[in-house]
Design a protein around this motif. Structure first.
Motif, PDB file in Angstrom:
ATOM      1  N   TYR A  81       0.746  -1.186   0.073  1.00 13.47           N
ATOM      2  CA  TYR A  81      -0.062  -0.146  -0.143  1.00 13.47           C
ATOM      3  C   TYR A  81       0.905   1.204  -0.147  1.00 13.47           C
ATOM      4  CZ  TYR A  81      -3.775  -3.274   1.254  1.00 13.47           C
ATOM      5  OH  TYR A  81      -4.860  -4.041   1.449  1.00 13.47           O
ATOM      6  N   ASN A  82       0.292   2.348  -0.780  1.00 16.31           N
ATOM      7  CA  ASN A  82       1.267   3.592  -0.827  1.00 16.31           C
ATOM      8  C   ASN A  82       0.005   4.503  -0.945  1.00 16.31           C
ATOM      9  OD1 ASN A  82       4.242   3.327  -0.873  1.00 16.31           O
ATOM     10  ND2 ASN A  82       3.667   1.797  -2.556  1.00 16.31           N
ATOM     11  N   TRP A  83       0.212   5.489   0.132  1.00 13.33           N
ATOM     12  CA  TRP A  83      -0.638   6.725  -0.183  1.00 13.33           C
ATOM     13  C   TRP A  83       0.071   7.696  -1.134  1.00 13.33           C
ATOM     14  CZ3 TRP A  83      -5.262   6.716   2.106  1.00 13.33           C
ATOM     15  CH2 TRP A  83      -5.429   5.820   3.245  1.00 13.33           C
ATOM     16  N   ILE A  84      -0.717   8.209  -1.841  1.00 18.48           N
ATOM     17  CA  ILE A  84      -0.299   9.321  -2.882  1.00 18.48           C
ATOM     18  C   ILE A  84      -0.732  10.792  -2.474  1.00 18.48           C
ATOM     19  CG2 ILE A  84       0.164   9.856  -5.595  1.00 18.48           C
ATOM     20  CD1 ILE A  84      -0.510   6.826  -6.056  1.00 18.48           C
ATOM     21  N   ILE A  85      -0.176  11.705  -2.128  1.00 19.98           N
ATOM     22  CA  ILE A  85      -0.492  12.856  -1.398  1.00 19.98           C
ATOM     23  C   ILE A  85      -0.004  14.227  -1.942  1.00 19.98           C
ATOM     24  CG2 ILE A  85      -0.573  13.791   0.521  1.00 19.98           C
ATOM     25  CD1 ILE A  85       0.216  11.575   1.866  1.00 19.98           C
ATOM     26  N   ASP A  86      -0.875  15.203  -2.356  1.00 23.23           N
ATOM     27  CA  ASP A  86      -0.607  16.376  -2.655  1.00 23.23           C
ATOM     28  C   ASP A  86      -1.395  17.308  -1.474  1.00 23.23           C
ATOM     29  OD1 ASP A  86      -0.144  19.091  -3.498  1.00 23.23           O
ATOM     30  OD2 ASP A  86      -0.522  18.497  -5.778  1.00 23.23           O
ATOM     31  N   PRO A  87      -0.689  17.758  -0.781  1.00 20.16           N
ATOM     32  CA  PRO A  87      -0.957  18.680   0.395  1.00 20.16           C
ATOM     33  C   PRO A  87      -1.940  19.662   0.076  1.00 20.16           C
ATOM     34  CG  PRO A  87       1.357  18.873   0.522  1.00 20.16           C
ATOM     35  CD  PRO A  87       0.980  17.899  -0.584  1.00 20.16           C
TER      36      PRO A  87
END
Length: 266
Positions: A81-87
């Motif tokens: 699992y990987n979170w793909i994030i743009d804050p």
């Protein structure tokens, strides 16, 4: 891992809490706290702090997951699992007091996105879906792509390149076509928001190049769950990491894709 719906609800809360922080900081942004990552690519302490907050909260709900995050405050990849994030997608808008700007969070399981959340902060609009959901949602209500049948009856969204201008001449030719042969073209400055606006029918189509995974992963998933189609410029599936994307409602997809290909690939 817990049920994806329950996990998505937790991600929504994280996105909204982060959005509150970002909104509360906007009036404090001054020129001396704006950094340049590139010629037209900006970052502030708000981006970095927001990303740290998101990552800290996500670690609590899925400890084994890794992260693909824009500001690289955490860069460890997970096994499954990987979170793909743009804050903060739309930083340039944000520092100029414009909207939209958004938090974008996606969960990737192996090579598949299974959760997507985009929180457009200025309008307090949260778009989301999860694998197994019956569609996509905006603030708890179902959404779907528009029913427009042709490009000339469509409103088109795009983004202007802010680095690597080698394709600019081709892009401008495509832009000219859509300006003449559609209801118009909008450039609102947040790819994540562009995508969810396709998902809810505000735009019929969106295309852009020089994008990153964190710009598109959540929004593209939400478009697909809302009945839309997503691909790269070649019509293939390399749109998350391939730095180019087309997202449309169901009906105009083939016509729109062919126009983009004509101008951008030839």
């Amino acid at each position: 891992m817990e049920d994806l719906k329950n996990l998505c609800e937790k991600v929504i809360k994280i996105a909204k809490d982060t959005g509150d922080f970002i909104k509360n900081q906007q009036n404090k942004i001054k020129a001396d706290v704006i950094e340049k990552k590139g010629v037209h690519d900006f970052v502030t302490y708000v981006d970095k702090t927001a990303e740290k907050q998101i990552i800290s909260a996500l670690k609590q709900i899925l400890p084994d997951a890794g992260f693909i995050a824009e500001e690289e405050t955490e860069s460890m990849l997970g096994e499954h699992y990987n979170w793909i994030i743009d804050p903060l997608d739309g930083t340039t808008n944000y520092i100029h007091g414009l909207s939209p700007f958004a938090v974008s969070i996606a969960l990737q399981q192996e090579n598949e996105i299974v959760i997507g959340v985009v929180y457009e902060i200025s309008l307090s609009e949260c778009f989301y879906s999860w694998k197994g959901a019956n569609g996509s949602f905006l603030n708890g209500k179902p959404i779907c792509v528009s029913s427009a049948k042709t490009v000339d009856s469509s409103l088109i969204a795009t983004g202007f390149p802010y680095y690597d201008y080698n394709l600019l001449t081709k892009f401008m030719a495509s832009l000219e076509h859509f300006i003449i042969h559609s209801h118009g073209v909008r450039r609102i400055g947040s790819a994540a928001t562009d995508l969810v606006y396709v998902a809810c029918g505000r735009f019929e189509a969106f295309y852009e190049y020089n994008l990153h995974a964190w710009d598109v992963a959540a929004g593209a998933f939400i478009v697909q769950k809302a009945g839309g189609l997503v691909c790269d410029f070649k019509g293939a599936k390399d749109y998350i990491f391939g730095k180019e994307i087309i997202a449309t409602n169901l009906h105009v997809h083939q016509e729109f894709k062919e126009i983009v290909q004509k101008h951008m690939l030839n």
